[in-house]
Design an enzyme around this catalytic site. Structure first.
Site, PDB file in Angstrom:
ATOM      1  N   HIS A   1      -2.832 -13.893  11.883  1.00 49.32           N
ATOM      2  CA  HIS A   1      -2.209 -13.673  10.599  1.00 49.32           C
ATOM      3  C   HIS A   1      -2.471 -12.272  10.042  1.00 49.32           C
ATOM      4  CE1 HIS A   1      -0.898 -14.303   6.590  1.00 49.32           C
ATOM      5  NE2 HIS A   1      -2.100 -14.282   6.069  1.00 49.32           N
TER       6      HIS A   1
ATOM      7  N   ARG B   1     -11.155 -19.367   6.140  1.00 52.73           N
ATOM      8  CA  ARG B   1     -10.104 -19.484   7.142  1.00 52.73           C
ATOM      9  C   ARG B   1     -10.637 -19.621   8.561  1.00 52.73           C
ATOM     10  NH1 ARG B   1      -5.837 -14.997   4.798  1.00 52.73           N
ATOM     11  NH2 ARG B   1      -5.102 -16.357   3.146  1.00 52.73           N
TER      12      ARG B   1
ATOM     13  N   ALA C   1       0.829  -1.210   0.000  1.00 49.05           N
ATOM     14  CA  ALA C   1       0.000   0.000   0.000  1.00 49.05           C
ATOM     15  C   ALA C   1       0.863   1.260   0.000  1.00 49.05           C
ATOM     16  CB  ALA C   1      -0.929  -0.011   1.214  1.00 49.05           C
TER      17      ALA C   1
ATOM     18  N   ARG D   1     -11.183 -11.778   6.005  1.00 45.65           N
ATOM     19  CA  ARG D   1     -10.606 -11.543   4.687  1.00 45.65           C
ATOM     20  C   ARG D   1     -10.434 -12.855   3.936  1.00 45.65           C
ATOM     21  NH1 ARG D   1      -5.778 -12.061   2.707  1.00 45.65           N
ATOM     22  NH2 ARG D   1      -4.693 -12.302   4.694  1.00 45.65           N
TER      23      ARG D   1
ATOM     24  N   LEU E   1      -3.193  -8.768  -0.715  1.00 35.76           N
ATOM     25  CA  LEU E   1      -2.300  -8.176  -1.710  1.00 35.76           C
ATOM     26  C   LEU E   1      -3.110  -7.308  -2.651  1.00 35.76           C
ATOM     27  CD1 LEU E   1      -0.045 -11.269  -2.518  1.00 35.76           C
ATOM     28  CD2 LEU E   1       0.332  -9.447  -0.867  1.00 35.76           C
TER      29      LEU E   1
END
Lengths: 677, 247, 215
Positions: A438, A363, A76, A472, A478
């Site tokens: 994470h 996840r 970013a 997410r 990314l």
């Protein structure tokens, strides 16, 4: 409100939430509701296009008169520095590492999503948008997510042009794979090192601008304070980590691209230096911190091996495409060599519970399932506390089906890494994995322009509360970092800068002097406490509290207990810390002390946020809110809002954070209870 | 296991520095090398002695921050980074000598930390493809042959740690240089600037004070990412072509 | 460095080939030696071609040494502080001894030229100038002395090592070793060149010493 038409012709599909529970009563103050002041309107597919047109332009001749500070050089920050430099602005880029190329985006393994539909498998911008909103458990803003999906395709074009060596097919065209939680192949990748390759692309683009003179780079510099003048962010105080000098840097606008705060858990997949300080300093200066409790626990990490552990290592979840996850059916098998356990005694629990998604469930589901298996006493690997904390990820089927060479080509670097760390060969023995912290979906609150509630302070990448809602999807971090850096920020920041250059601020301005004095005082304080414990030991203790009570499963009682423990820890920290060395040289203990101090305050806020949100959504699971068969249960009618917290003073001095709610109203997607069964 | 550590301590850039000896006890073989140093630092902190400064960040072998010359080998005895080196590579009673990277362009900042900004400046001199944001054509409009793309990727895995320089008897950064030249030179997008890039980058490399390459090969054997020596040959070839064509 | 080095390789290969004429006996060797002086006649004057070669070699030597000095100085400047402990794990001994090996060869070449070309010292008789114009006899007389043979054998070891790395290194420097295969070939070439040349050279003094070649 649901069903009626809004002024822009769209129809809200859900009612505004109305919270009836109040678990965090006594820990916070209710503030005014907020709304995104620059929220776009109209049909969702036109919103970004229209906004780019509506946003004002800055004359190229004026750009070089405008100074932009960007803190952080990951995807970013690095991408934004490069792009704004190319546009001709004066950019000052800061990072704590010794080179911009070391930012932790580099560690992302699996890939980057883009709605290119190269596989002609039914993908589209809308589907990527839909998957991301759904994956985020309907806790993100739909306009932001749509924009993210929309620019995703441009990112791939840009990266390829920069020389990012994505995987290709024999015909020389780009290859794709499918990635955790979705049924289309839209993930672009470079072996297991996609983050590295994308970051190096952004880094090289940024270094090109350094050579061109538009970007000035400050490495081994840590931002320790935000300078706010007349309500506007106008600069930062940074410490030169080599000389110890406290420097003032002034600008027309400040961008924080400082990553996430997963290290609040001490053990995480973040880098050792990843920290919340820049964001937290901004928060203490008035910037809202949104949804801090949304934490992503990644299911495929290498399990903890002992007390000494300093960080956890992620194995890309692309491994779940070919590996099968299982635990022994019988507890007594847990200490056996896994190869000696017959097929009928293995419990492929994800395939059993979630037959349609199997090993590819999102996840949070995969993580929690692993925790439950281990809690049942069916975990494998070394004992950690009272339980074995590990489950098998087995490639023997894939090796049989595809051949060892094919598996090697896909995953060799991951397999090698696993073998180096554990000393076991995953081509022969199943890997052991366990979830680890994470990524954090929470972060500084921003509007559609990525501007925080402090004018002139923009926040991009993982540092903002972002587009991922409560969870997410894989290969989307990314995408978001580069979307913000290359395409969003450069198109929104110009609207703010069109009013500039702003009135010149002098180093002698009272706000600047005060910011500098505060930084100096804090450093002097760390060095003068002269107690007995290292900052690292406090960090470890904080991490244990957070993992135990604010980790994969959170309860009302646990969170209250955690808040008390953190407050005690904080009091002890400020009276019993020991930092050796001096302030005027490189001093890693001193750097660490500042970061830990901020983590402690953040940890407290995370627990309060988790306590308040009496629902389970995405990366936030409250034991009190689950279905009969143990699935996460959302309460949209109460909690379909963004919790934006305002700093309300130090809790040891009676301060309480102030909660501002931003309602989430959907017009393009109808909220559904997630089901991956 | 118990170990004797001989560590280079240097208070600052102008300090002379020297080797200090420390003992650490109870090291487990599952620890990483840097976790072993964390244990030492915690001990030193308790004793009131300033901890040893060393660089590390991701601790998963990808960011390139960690360094260390361990018993005379860059990143120690395994083909990996120091952060991924585990104590099972050592035995009880071992003496381990730990030094910083040694090269004139890598000056010591403190203890085991060196300044590697010369690598940034080499990249600034031409280690990029000039493609402004927004100007990119559709990604699949230019196919890249798979073998070339694979070679580009294999050498693009360079993490810029500096082990090649540290290991090279000449103090040359040719492997680092060659990796970038090969990465960008193998891709169709890298062709327009291919020859000016190599001339500029080699010029900056020499200007920074790195030594010249005599093809000894220590660099490739120290490289944690196993970048092969042929990237230096590629560098030479591109340089030869560039000079021949008047760049 | 690479180009001058390759020139030397070509030269020593030819030189070694000429030396093997010694196995053909006195006449064969001396005729060869004389013929060297007559190459190119009558277009060129006597010894003309030889001098062209010699000048070429001198220029190559200057270039080679100058490059070596530059590289040596750059290396010294690039690492002013040495490691307390340094291991070499990926390099051959020959690659790390190019400089000292090169110096050894330089000293040897001076002696070699005094011995056979410039002063033509016959170490067994003390005569100079080879009054009989019999290079063969001068050679046999020289290598009949064990210590002369030892000096030459040491020099050939140095030459072999220098060629072992030098051959590979020159190919690498010229950019002809871009793949694992070509690199392996270049390495093999290093071994072949080193063994053939140093071995070929060593055959003659050894044969003299053990009496295979005699007057």
């Amino acid at each position: 409100m649901a069903g009626s038409t809004l002024h822009d012709g769209t129809t809200p599909l859900n009612a505004a939430p109305n919270q009836t529970s109040d678990d965090a009563h006594g820990y916070y103050t209710a503030g005014d509701p907020i709304a995104d002041p620059v929220a776009p309107t109209g049909p969702i597919k036109d919103r970004w296009t229209n906004r780019k047109f509506e946003n004002r332009l800055v004359n190229p001749a004026n750009r070089r008169k405008l100074d932009i500070i960007i803190v952080g050089t990951g995807l970013a920050g690095g991408a934004a520095a490069a792009t704004l430099g190319e546009a001709g602005y004066n950019v000052k880029s800061f990072c704590y590492q010794d080179s911009p190329r070391r930012a932790h985006s580099i560690a992302a393994q699996g890939g980057i999503n883009a709605a290119k539909n190269y596989k002609e498998d039914g993908d589209s911008t809308f589907r990527l948008f839909y998957d991301t909103v759904k994956g985020g458990d309907y806790r993100s803003r739909e306009s932001n997510v749509y924009r993210l999906a929309e620019v995703s395709a441009n990112i791939i074009d840009q990266c390829v042009a920069q020389g990012v060596p994505f995987a290709r097919e024999y015909g020389g065209l780009l290859d794709n794979r499918s990635f955790g939680g979705v049924q289309v192949s839209r993930t672009f990748y470079a072996r297991g090192q996609t983050g590295q390759q994308l970051l190096i692309g952004a880094y090289q683009a940024m270094e090109r601008q350094v050579a061109a003179g538009t970007v000035e780079q400050f490495t081994r510099h840590e931002m320790l304070e935000l300078i706010v003048v007349d309500g506007k962010a106008r600069g930062i105080i940074a410490r030169d980590m080599v000389t110890g000098e406290i420097e003032t840097h002034l600008a027309d606008v400040v961008v924080l691209a400082t990553g996430g705060y997963g290290n609040v858990f001490f053990l995480s997949t973040n880098a050792m230096g990843s920290n919340v300080t820049a964001a937290w300093r901004a928060h203490r200066k008035g910037a809202y911190m949104a949804n801090p409790c949304y934490t992503q626990i990644h299911p495929t990490c290498i399990p903890v091996s002992g007390e000494h552990q300093s960080k956890l290592t992620l194995m890309s979840e692309s491994l779940r495409n070919d590996g099968r996850i299982w635990v022994p059916k019988k507890k007594e098998d847990c200490t056996k060599d896994p190869r000696d356990i017959p097929e009928e005694d293995r419990d492929y629990y994800l395939e059993r519970i979630y037959p349609s998604f199997g090993n590819l469930v999102p996840r949070d589901i995969a993580s929690r399932a692993a925790k439950y298996m281990c809690d049942e006493g069916r975990g494998v690997g070394p004992m950690v506390g009272d339980f074995r904390r590990g489950v098998y990820l087995d490639f023997s089927d894939a090796i049989q089906r595809l051949g060892e060479d094919a598996v090697r080509e896909k995953y060799d670097n991951l397999f090698d890494m696993y073998e180096r760390i554990t000393g076991e060969n995953p081509y022969q023995v199943p890997m052991r994995i366990y979830p680890a912290v994470h990524y954090v979906m929470g972060g500084l609150w921003v509007d559609y322009h990525l501007q925080s509630n402090i004018p002139g302070l923009f926040v991009s990448g993982e540092a903002n509360f972002s587009d991922h809602g409560a969870n997410r999807l894989g290969a989307s971090a990314l995408m978001q970092g580069l979307a913000d850096g290359y395409f969003v920020l450069p198109n929104t920041i110009r609207d703010y800068l069109a009013d500039g250059p702003f009135e010149k601020v002098d180093e002698s301005h009272e706000a600047v002097v005060e910011a500098k004095r505060a930084v100096q005082e804090r450093i002097d304080k760390f060095l003068s406490i002269n107690g007995t414990r290292s900052a690292d030991s406090y960090h470890k203790e904080l991490g244990n509290i957070m993992w135990e009570y604010c980790g994969m499963e959170r309860t009302e009682d646990g969170l209250r207990k955690a808040i008390d423990m953190i407050r005690e820890l904080k009091a002890d920290f400020w009276t019993n810390l020991k930092v050796l060395g001096s302030a005027d040289t490189l001093n890693q203990s001193l750097e660490k002390a500042g970061r830990v101090a901020d983590f402690i305050e953040l940890g407290e806020l995370m627990c309060i946020d988790a306590l308040n949100r009496r629902e389970s959504c995405g990366g936030h699971f409250r034991a009190e809110s689950q279905t009969d068969d143990g699935e996460a249960l959302r309460h949209d009618e109460e909690f379909a809002y963004v919790a934006a917290w305002e700093w309300g003073g130090d809790s040891l001095e009676g301060g309480q954070p102030v909660l501002h709610k931003e309602d989430l109203i959907y017009t393009a997607i109808e909220m559904k209870q997630r089901s991956y069964k | 296991m118990n170990l004797t550590l001989k560590i280079w301590r240097q208070a600052g850039p102008s300090d002379k520095g020297g080797i200090h000896t420390y003992q650490v006890q109870g090291i487990s073989e599952d620890m990483s090398f840097l976790e072993m140093l964390d244990v030492l630092n915690e001990q030193l902190n308790e004793k009131g002695e300033e901890p040893v400064a060393f660089d590390s960040d991701c601790r998963e072998g990808i960011c390139g921050t960690c360094s260390l010359m361990i018993n005379g080998e860059a990143h120690g005895p395994e083909v990996t980074t120091t952060c991924q080196l585990h104590m099972r590579s050592f035995s009880d009673g071992d003496t381990i000598t730990i030094e910083p990277w040694r090269a004139e362009p890598f000056s010591v900042i403190k203890d085991l930390i060196v300044d590697r900004s010369a690598f940034d400046r080499i990249i600034q001199s031409g280690g990029f493809i000039s493609a402004n944001t927004g100007s990119a054509p559709e990604a699949n409009s230019v196919p890249a042959p798979r073998d070339k793309a694979m070679r580009a990727f294999n050498v693009a895995t360079c993490i810029g740690c500096g082990a090649c320089v540290a290991a090279c008897p000449n103090g040359s950064a040719s492997l680092f240089l060659g990796a970038k030249i090969t990465h960008l030179g193998e891709l169709p997008q890298g062709q327009p600037e291919r020859y000016s890039r190599v001339v500029d980058m080699v010029g900056q490399h020499d200007h920074e004070g790195f030594g010249g390459c005599t093809n000894i090969g220590e660099c490739a054997s120290a490289c944690p990412k196993e970048i092969p020596l042929d990237v230096i040959s590629q560098l030479n070839k591109d340089l030869r072509t560039a000079l021949k064509n008047g760049y | 460095m690479a180009v001058s080095g390759l020139l030397f390789i070509a030269f020593v290969l030819a030189h070694m080939y000429g030396n093997l004429k010694a196995f053909g006996g006195e006449d064969s060797f001396n005729t060869y030696a004389e013929h060297l002086r007559e190459i190119g006649e009558p277009m060129l004057p006597h010894e003309g071609a030889l001098w062209i070669i010699r000048i070429g070699l001198i220029v190559a030597l200057v270039v080679h040494v100058a490059c070596a000095v530059i590289l040596w100085r750059r290396a010294a400047a690039a690492r002013p502080v040495q490691y307390a402990v340094k291991k070499n794990t990926g390099s051959s001994l020959s690659s790390r001894t190019m400089r000292w090996g090169g110096l050894t060869l330089l000293v040897f070449i001076v002696w070699h030229l005094l011995n056979f070309t410039i002063v033509k010292v016959n170490p067994s008789s003390g005569e100079t100038g080879d009054p009989d114009h019999n290079p063969y006899a001068l050679m046999v007389d020289s290598f009949d002395l064990w210590w002369m043979t030892v000096i030459y054998l040491i020099a050939m070891l140095a030459l072999g090592m220098h060629l072992h790395h030098g051959t590979f290194s020159s190919l690498q420097t010229l950019g002809w070793t871009n793949t694992a295969t070509s690199r392996a070939r270049a390495r093999a070439a290093g071994w072949v060149v080193a063994i053939v040349i140093a071995g070929g050279f060593a055959l003659v003094p050894l044969s003299v010493l053990v009496g295979i070649i005699e007057k």
